[in-house]
Write a protein that holds these residues in place. Structure first.
Motif, PDB file in Angstrom:
ATOM      1  N   UNK A 123       0.716  -1.155  -0.123  1.00  0.00           N
ATOM      2  CA  UNK A 123      -0.138   0.018  -0.162  1.00  0.00           C
ATOM      3  C   UNK A 123       0.903   1.317   0.178  1.00  0.00           C
ATOM      4  N   UNK A 124       0.205   2.015  -0.898  1.00  0.00           N
ATOM      5  CA  UNK A 124       1.321   3.316  -0.731  1.00  0.00           C
ATOM      6  C   UNK A 124       2.687   3.023  -1.078  1.00  0.00           C
ATOM      7  N   UNK A 125       2.988   2.595  -2.152  1.00  0.00           N
ATOM      8  CA  UNK A 125       4.482   2.054  -2.390  1.00  0.00           C
ATOM      9  C   UNK A 125       5.290   1.621  -1.305  1.00  0.00           C
ATOM     10  N   UNK A 126       4.473   0.902  -0.478  1.00  0.00           N
ATOM     11  CA  UNK A 126       5.261   0.146   0.478  1.00  0.00           C
ATOM     12  C   UNK A 126       4.812  -1.176   0.373  1.00  0.00           C
ATOM     13  N   UNK A 127       5.857  -2.100   0.459  1.00  0.00           N
ATOM     14  CA  UNK A 127       5.725  -3.731   0.362  1.00  0.00           C
ATOM     15  C   UNK A 127       6.139  -4.218   1.576  1.00  0.00           C
ATOM     16  N   UNK A 128       5.262  -5.113   1.865  1.00  0.00           N
ATOM     17  CA  UNK A 128       5.639  -5.880   3.192  1.00  0.00           C
ATOM     18  C   UNK A 128       5.636  -7.375   2.938  1.00  0.00           C
ATOM     19  N   UNK A 129       6.736  -8.105   3.438  1.00  0.00           N
ATOM     20  CA  UNK A 129       6.898  -9.552   3.122  1.00  0.00           C
ATOM     21  C   UNK A 129       6.748 -10.243   4.525  1.00  0.00           C
ATOM     22  N   UNK A 130       6.201 -11.458   4.658  1.00  0.00           N
ATOM     23  CA  UNK A 130       5.964 -12.272   5.870  1.00  0.00           C
ATOM     24  C   UNK A 130       6.097 -13.746   5.263  1.00  0.00           C
ATOM     25  N   UNK A 131       6.742 -14.552   6.030  1.00  0.00           N
ATOM     26  CA  UNK A 131       6.762 -16.049   5.601  1.00  0.00           C
ATOM     27  C   UNK A 131       6.321 -16.558   6.911  1.00  0.00           C
ATOM     28  N   UNK A 132       5.827 -17.926   6.607  1.00  0.00           N
ATOM     29  CA  UNK A 132       5.068 -18.815   7.547  1.00  0.00           C
ATOM     30  C   UNK A 132       6.113 -19.060   8.777  1.00  0.00           C
ATOM     31  N   UNK A 133       7.525 -19.173   8.770  1.00  0.00           N
ATOM     32  CA  UNK A 133       8.295 -19.853   9.812  1.00  0.00           C
ATOM     33  C   UNK A 133       8.845 -18.578  10.426  1.00  0.00           C
ATOM     34  N   UNK A 134       8.572 -17.347  10.280  1.00  0.00           N
ATOM     35  CA  UNK A 134       9.155 -16.245  10.810  1.00  0.00           C
ATOM     36  C   UNK A 134       8.299 -15.453  11.672  1.00  0.00           C
ATOM     37  N   UNK A 135       8.961 -14.963  12.650  1.00  0.00           N
ATOM     38  CA  UNK A 135       8.109 -14.100  13.563  1.00  0.00           C
ATOM     39  C   UNK A 135       8.423 -12.696  13.448  1.00  0.00           C
ATOM     40  N   UNK A 136       8.654 -12.377  12.264  1.00  0.00           N
ATOM     41  CA  UNK A 136       8.944 -10.899  11.786  1.00  0.00           C
ATOM     42  C   UNK A 136       8.497 -10.644  10.577  1.00  0.00           C
ATOM     43  N   UNK A 137       8.300  -9.410   9.906  1.00  0.00           N
ATOM     44  CA  UNK A 137       8.272  -9.016   8.747  1.00  0.00           C
ATOM     45  C   UNK A 137       9.049  -8.131   8.131  1.00  0.00           C
ATOM     46  N   UNK A 138       9.287  -7.928   6.779  1.00  0.00           N
ATOM     47  CA  UNK A 138      10.605  -7.438   6.260  1.00  0.00           C
ATOM     48  C   UNK A 138       9.637  -6.211   5.254  1.00  0.00           C
ATOM     49  N   UNK A 139       9.956  -4.979   5.453  1.00  0.00           N
ATOM     50  CA  UNK A 139       9.224  -4.101   4.775  1.00  0.00           C
ATOM     51  C   UNK A 139      10.120  -3.090   3.991  1.00  0.00           C
ATOM     52  N   UNK A 140       9.661  -2.776   2.692  1.00  0.00           N
ATOM     53  CA  UNK A 140      10.663  -2.200   1.536  1.00  0.00           C
ATOM     54  C   UNK A 140       9.856  -0.820   1.112  1.00  0.00           C
ATOM     55  N   UNK A 141      10.297  -0.052   1.055  1.00  0.00           N
ATOM     56  CA  UNK A 141       9.935   1.447   0.588  1.00  0.00           C
ATOM     57  C   UNK A 141      10.362   1.842  -0.725  1.00  0.00           C
ATOM     58  N   UNK A 142       9.550   1.633  -1.538  1.00  0.00           N
ATOM     59  CA  UNK A 142       9.437   1.681  -2.943  1.00  0.00           C
ATOM     60  C   UNK A 142      10.436   3.031  -3.281  1.00  0.00           C
ATOM     61  N   UNK A 143       9.858   4.015  -2.787  1.00  0.00           N
ATOM     62  CA  UNK A 143      10.398   5.389  -3.307  1.00  0.00           C
ATOM     63  C   UNK A 143      11.759   5.735  -2.485  1.00  0.00           C
ATOM     64  N   UNK A 144      11.922   5.477  -1.088  1.00  0.00           N
ATOM     65  CA  UNK A 144      13.084   5.480  -0.420  1.00  0.00           C
ATOM     66  C   UNK A 144      14.423   4.319  -0.725  1.00  0.00           C
ATOM     67  N   UNK A 145      13.797   3.168  -1.256  1.00  0.00           N
ATOM     68  CA  UNK A 145      14.787   2.111  -1.574  1.00  0.00           C
ATOM     69  C   UNK A 145      15.294   1.679  -0.148  1.00  0.00           C
ATOM     70  N   UNK A 146      14.550   1.573   0.710  1.00  0.00           N
ATOM     71  CA  UNK A 146      14.913   1.158   2.259  1.00  0.00           C
ATOM     72  C   UNK A 146      14.195  -0.113   2.747  1.00  0.00           C
ATOM     73  N   UNK A 147      15.055  -1.172   3.018  1.00  0.00           N
ATOM     74  CA  UNK A 147      14.708  -2.244   3.581  1.00  0.00           C
ATOM     75  C   UNK A 147      14.894  -2.156   5.071  1.00  0.00           C
ATOM     76  N   UNK A 148      13.664  -2.817   5.771  1.00  0.00           N
ATOM     77  CA  UNK A 148      13.774  -2.716   7.452  1.00  0.00           C
ATOM     78  C   UNK A 148      13.139  -3.787   7.705  1.00  0.00           C
TER      79      UNK A 148
END
Length: 439
Positions: A388-413
């Motif tokens: 949403x709003x050029x933000x992409x979130x990844x989650x996997x079934x065996x992880x207790x955390x998510x990975x966020x990518x800002x398309x405009x700023x090109x930042x992974x967190x």
């Protein structure tokens, strides 16, 4: 039910309180964060020239007033006059009581929505804010709080919901016991509303709610009332929303597309989706168009909401694409996210954007290998992706955390927290708004 605020990996500690029956929040001393760092030595530092041995006494007219940088809700002023400065200044209750109504609403409309629950326990006047049309008018005119992640799951058949605020970098527990006790799952969120679908016995039903106000209602039954793939879109300018129901969730393409309009409070029947072989049931809504991936014929199926018609777009997928998700961005941007590579050691996660003029996918970014290995430990491990709003979130079934990518700023967190550790949780982006109406 307890309402708990959790910190993120980079955030601060926990704070807790209790929600009252009408949705208010009883705050206590543990709920407030320290806005400025603690001082050493105990007690406040004496800044008076008289209190410092051997200091030169100068005229008060030559004294300078130094203002420190604001920290959170507290602003500390350091002066060189003879009186010690107190960081906390209490305002008389009579001053708040005499505050003009419009000014009060102007101030409270800018308070983060998750903290409004605490303020509602101050007095009856503030407790009735969420039903006050003047406050909702001010709240709708101020900028949104910002994107959040909403996670939904059931614990012992009790609905559970937590929201991670990206601006505040903290988790907030939202009580969901106000929903009916039937089997349902998360469809998605738009404009402050959240959509669910499920079964009440043998009947398929669709439900829309506002988690902040705890207002909800069940939509009328569709003309072809079977379990369907749904997506909800909110028009804030028109103060309305629509729910689009495409093919049957089990793959039956004979059902016509239906669209619910909140203004008419009814479903309308539209064209049947042409017989295609879908890649997945994931959909993306972008620029008044609904997109789905298809294997046969290869490309995308696009549904135009204004005409109610389907058409095929021959956009070929990148070579060696193992699994892909469509993600809607802003300004008519449509992204494709997926793994690529035939062998586990050579796999990578990539992001493409659709060139509408050339009808081709253009690669715009790749997930760094260290994030890819941390997100997917096994080559066959499944993952979820939404945006949403050029933000992409990844989650996997065996992880207790998510990975966020800002398309405009090109930042992974990374985004961590206990709300992402449930194996059956469902996650989507969510924008909290008190003025989002279910009617």
């Amino acid at each position: 039910m307890d309402c708990i605020e959790h910190s993120s990996e980079a955030g601060s500690g926990e704070c807790s309180g209790q929600l009252v029956e009408n949705g208010g929040f009883y705050g206590d001393g543990r709920c407030y964060k320290q806005a400025s760092p603690p001082r050493c030595g105990g007690g406040s530092r004496n800044t008076s020239p008289i209190g410092r041995a051997g200091s030169r006494n100068t005229s008060p007219s030559r004294q300078k007033v130094v203002k420190t940088k604001p920290r959170g809700l507290d602003e500390e002023t350091l002066a060189t006059f003879g009186k010690a400065v107190h960081a906390d200044v209490l305002m008389e209750d009579s001053i708040w009581a005499m505050l003009p109504e419009d000014l009060l609403h102007e101030i409270l409309a800018r308070v983060p929505p998750f903290l409004i629950f605490r303020l509602r326990s101050v007095c009856k006047r503030w407790n009735s804010l969420l039903q006050d049309s003047s406050f909702l008018k001010f709240h709708s005119s101020v900028p949104s709080h910002g994107p959040c992640l909403l996670t939904f799951w059931k614990n012992s058949q009790i609905p559970q919901c937590s929201v991670f605020s990206l601006p505040l970098k903290a988790w907030y527990r939202i009580p969901f016991t106000f929903l009916p006790q039937w089997a349902f799952w998360l469809v998605g969120s738009s404009g402050g509303l959240v959509c669910f679908s499920g079964h009440d016995g043998l009947t398929f039903k669709t439900l829309v709610c506002n988690p902040l106000t705890q207002a909800w209602r069940v939509l009328p039954s569709m003309h072809y009332n079977q379990q369907r793939q749904l997506i909800m879109v909110v028009d804030r300018m028109d103060r309305s929303f629509k729910v689009i129901a495409t093919s049957d969730i089990y793959g039956d393409k004979s059902l016509p597309t239906e669209v619910y309009d909140s203004k008419a409070d009814s479903w309308s029947v539209h064209q049947i989706m042409p017989a295609v072989n879908l890649c997945s049931s994931k959909m993306a809504y972008c620029d008044s168009r609904l997109y789905l991936e298809t294997l046969s014929p290869l490309g995308l199926m696009m549904y135009r909401l204004d005409t109610g018609c389907w058409e095929h777009i021959p956009a070929k997928f990148p070579r060696s694409l193992l699994d892909g998700y469509l993600v809607a961005g802003t300004q008519k941007r449509l992204f494709l996210v997926g793994r690529i590579g035939l062998y586990s050691t050579l796999q990578s996660m990539r992001i493409w954007e659709l060139d509408h003029a050339k009808i081709t996918w253009v690669e715009i970014n790749r997930m760094p290998p260290k994030y890819f290995r941390a997100l997917l430990r096994l080559s066959a491990e499944r993952f979820e992706c939404f945006g949403q709003d050029n933000l992409i979130c990844f989650t996997s079934w065996n992880q207790g955390k998510g990975l966020l990518f800002d398309v405009d700023k090109k930042i992974w967190s990374w985004i961590g927290g206990c709300a992402l550790q449930s194996y059956n949780n469902q996650v989507c982006f969510y924008k909290p708004r008190f003025d989002a109406s279910i009617y």
